[in-house]
Motif scaffolding. Sequence first.
Motif, PDB file in Angstrom:
ATOM      1  N   PRO A  44       6.410  37.188 -40.190  1.00  0.00           N
ATOM      2  CA  PRO A  44       7.752  37.202 -39.590  1.00  0.00           C
ATOM      3  C   PRO A  44       8.431  38.552 -39.782  1.00  0.00           C
ATOM      4  N   ALA A  45       9.367  38.861 -38.898  1.00  0.00           N
ATOM      5  CA  ALA A  45      10.239  40.022 -39.038  1.00  0.00           C
ATOM      6  C   ALA A  45      11.649  39.587 -38.663  1.00  0.00           C
ATOM      7  N   ALA A  46      12.528  40.535 -38.354  1.00  0.00           N
ATOM      8  CA  ALA A  46      13.928  40.186 -38.120  1.00  0.00           C
ATOM      9  C   ALA A  46      14.085  39.232 -36.944  1.00  0.00           C
ATOM     10  N   ARG A  47      13.435  39.515 -35.811  1.00  0.00           N
ATOM     11  CA  ARG A  47      13.536  38.654 -34.635  1.00  0.00           C
ATOM     12  C   ARG A  47      12.194  38.482 -33.935  1.00  0.00           C
ATOM     13  N   THR A  48      11.127  38.648 -34.674  1.00  0.00           N
ATOM     14  CA  THR A  48       9.787  38.466 -34.113  1.00  0.00           C
ATOM     15  C   THR A  48       8.896  37.776 -35.131  1.00  0.00           C
ATOM     16  N   VAL A  49       7.787  37.213 -34.625  1.00  0.00           N
ATOM     17  CA  VAL A  49       6.729  36.691 -35.488  1.00  0.00           C
ATOM     18  C   VAL A  49       5.407  37.185 -34.910  1.00  0.00           C
ATOM     19  N   LEU A  50       4.609  37.827 -35.742  1.00  0.00           N
ATOM     20  CA  LEU A  50       3.297  38.329 -35.331  1.00  0.00           C
ATOM     21  C   LEU A  50       2.229  37.322 -35.722  1.00  0.00           C
ATOM     22  N   LEU A  51       1.368  36.987 -34.769  1.00  0.00           N
ATOM     23  CA  LEU A  51       0.211  36.136 -35.039  1.00  0.00           C
ATOM     24  C   LEU A  51      -1.034  36.961 -34.785  1.00  0.00           C
ATOM     25  N   ASP A  52      -1.854  37.105 -35.813  1.00  0.00           N
ATOM     26  CA  ASP A  52      -3.058  37.939 -35.721  1.00  0.00           C
ATOM     27  C   ASP A  52      -4.290  37.088 -36.003  1.00  0.00           C
ATOM     28  N   GLY A  53      -5.350  37.350 -35.251  1.00  0.00           N
ATOM     29  CA  GLY A  53      -6.589  36.604 -35.441  1.00  0.00           C
ATOM     30  C   GLY A  53      -6.596  35.274 -34.712  1.00  0.00           C
ATOM     31  N   LEU A  54      -6.144  35.286 -33.458  1.00  0.00           N
ATOM     32  CA  LEU A  54      -6.115  34.067 -32.647  1.00  0.00           C
ATOM     33  C   LEU A  54      -7.385  33.964 -31.798  1.00  0.00           C
ATOM     34  N   PRO A  55      -8.005  32.797 -31.721  1.00  0.00           N
ATOM     35  CA  PRO A  55      -9.182  32.653 -30.865  1.00  0.00           C
ATOM     36  C   PRO A  55      -8.841  32.659 -29.374  1.00  0.00           C
ATOM     37  N   ASP A  56      -7.630  32.212 -29.020  1.00  0.00           N
ATOM     38  CA  ASP A  56      -7.234  32.132 -27.608  1.00  0.00           C
ATOM     39  C   ASP A  56      -5.748  32.466 -27.490  1.00  0.00           C
ATOM     40  N   PRO A  57      -5.400  33.753 -27.611  1.00  0.00           N
ATOM     41  CA  PRO A  57      -3.977  34.117 -27.587  1.00  0.00           C
ATOM     42  C   PRO A  57      -3.283  33.787 -26.269  1.00  0.00           C
ATOM     43  N   ALA A  58      -3.991  33.843 -25.144  1.00  0.00           N
ATOM     44  CA  ALA A  58      -3.354  33.553 -23.852  1.00  0.00           C
ATOM     45  C   ALA A  58      -2.889  32.102 -23.783  1.00  0.00           C
ATOM     46  N   ARG A  59      -3.708  31.178 -24.300  1.00  0.00           N
ATOM     47  CA  ARG A  59      -3.320  29.770 -24.281  1.00  0.00           C
ATOM     48  C   ARG A  59      -2.098  29.538 -25.142  1.00  0.00           C
ATOM     49  N   LEU A  60      -2.073  30.129 -26.336  1.00  0.00           N
ATOM     50  CA  LEU A  60      -0.931  29.937 -27.220  1.00  0.00           C
ATOM     51  C   LEU A  60       0.315  30.598 -26.630  1.00  0.00           C
ATOM     52  N   ALA A  61       0.164  31.750 -25.999  1.00  0.00           N
ATOM     53  CA  ALA A  61       1.304  32.418 -25.374  1.00  0.00           C
ATOM     54  C   ALA A  61       1.945  31.523 -24.322  1.00  0.00           C
ATOM     55  N   ALA A  62       1.106  30.898 -23.494  1.00  0.00           N
ATOM     56  CA  ALA A  62       1.627  30.000 -22.461  1.00  0.00           C
ATOM     57  C   ALA A  62       2.339  28.805 -23.081  1.00  0.00           C
ATOM     58  N   GLU A  63       1.792  28.275 -24.164  1.00  0.00           N
ATOM     59  CA  GLU A  63       2.404  27.122 -24.823  1.00  0.00           C
ATOM     60  C   GLU A  63       3.755  27.480 -25.423  1.00  0.00           C
ATOM     61  N   LEU A  64       3.819  28.629 -26.098  1.00  0.00           N
ATOM     62  CA  LEU A  64       5.053  29.018 -26.761  1.00  0.00           C
ATOM     63  C   LEU A  64       6.159  29.357 -25.765  1.00  0.00           C
ATOM     64  N   THR A  65       5.827  30.088 -24.711  1.00  0.00           N
ATOM     65  CA  THR A  65       6.862  30.483 -23.756  1.00  0.00           C
ATOM     66  C   THR A  65       7.387  29.302 -22.948  1.00  0.00           C
ATOM     67  N   ALA A  66       6.637  28.212 -22.918  1.00  0.00           N
ATOM     68  CA  ALA A  66       7.090  27.018 -22.199  1.00  0.00           C
ATOM     69  C   ALA A  66       7.846  26.047 -23.100  1.00  0.00           C
ATOM     70  N   SER A  67       7.998  26.396 -24.367  1.00  0.00           N
ATOM     71  CA  SER A  67       8.650  25.488 -25.314  1.00  0.00           C
ATOM     72  C   SER A  67       9.905  26.127 -25.883  1.00  0.00           C
ATOM     73  N   GLU A  68      10.674  25.333 -26.601  1.00  0.00           N
ATOM     74  CA  GLU A  68      11.880  25.826 -27.249  1.00  0.00           C
ATOM     75  C   GLU A  68      11.601  26.106 -28.727  1.00  0.00           C
ATOM     76  N   VAL A  69      12.410  27.002 -29.274  1.00  0.00           N
ATOM     77  CA  VAL A  69      12.289  27.275 -30.705  1.00  0.00           C
ATOM     78  C   VAL A  69      12.689  26.030 -31.484  1.00  0.00           C
ATOM     79  N   PRO A  70      11.888  25.590 -32.454  1.00  0.00           N
ATOM     80  CA  PRO A  70      12.237  24.385 -33.216  1.00  0.00           C
ATOM     81  C   PRO A  70      13.445  24.638 -34.104  1.00  0.00           C
ATOM     82  N   PRO A  71      14.134  23.584 -34.529  1.00  0.00           N
ATOM     83  CA  PRO A  71      15.261  23.770 -35.454  1.00  0.00           C
ATOM     84  C   PRO A  71      14.762  24.236 -36.819  1.00  0.00           C
ATOM     85  N   VAL A  72      15.661  24.865 -37.555  1.00  0.00           N
ATOM     86  CA  VAL A  72      15.319  25.288 -38.909  1.00  0.00           C
ATOM     87  C   VAL A  72      15.168  24.059 -39.786  1.00  0.00           C
ATOM     88  N   LEU A  73      14.018  23.921 -40.427  1.00  0.00           N
ATOM     89  CA  LEU A  73      13.771  22.758 -41.274  1.00  0.00           C
ATOM     90  C   LEU A  73      14.417  22.946 -42.641  1.00  0.00           C
TER      91      LEU A  73
END
Length: 205
Positions: A44-73
């Motif tokens: 994590p950083a100030a307003r970003t989160v880096l994910l490194d070592g993904l087997p299928d980054p394009a699939r996860l990108a599509a999933e994340l951009t189509a969803s909302e940020v979850p509430p703070v637990l």
Amino acid sequence: MRALPLGDDALLVEVSSGEEAQALHAELLRRRAEGTLAVREIVPAARTVLLDGLPDPARLAAELTASEVPPVLPLTQEIVELRVRYDGPDLADVAALWGVSEEAVAGIHADTEFRVAFCGFAPGFGYLTGLPSRYDVPRRATPRTSVPAGSVALAGPYTGVYPRSSPGGWQLIGTTDAVLWDHARVPAALLSPGTRVRFVRVACR
């Protein structure tokens, strides 16, 4: 959210606030722990989160951009307590900025529960959030060439503790003897993203 590809197996996910970055980081850690997310690093950083070592980054990108940020637990882990002497050279300046006494600055800071939003700048340095926005303070106009290790400091919305002597422009309000980084310790960093932190006031020497 916006997910930007980095190389062949990484994504940089941008969100609109520090709170959203913390919430997304916590959710991604949860998914990795339960086995529904295969990823090597989540940073994590100030307003970003880096994910490194993904087997299928394009699939996860599509999933994340189509969803909302979850509430703070709610935070459930134990609190790390840092004993601090409120004796910093900028304590009077911070008191003036806040419009309170030096004693009140110490009380407000020690009564706040903090959370490590992200780490950086130096090994063991955590950017802690928790103070209301009315207590934001500017960095010093002229940075110091050397800030002692253990200095408890404020800048913008963050509190931090210098893990080693280094240059710095944050406002110094106190001192702790806690060891923030020890390469012989596991883990080496005392504070990691998501950690709950409280500063325990002790008498000045």
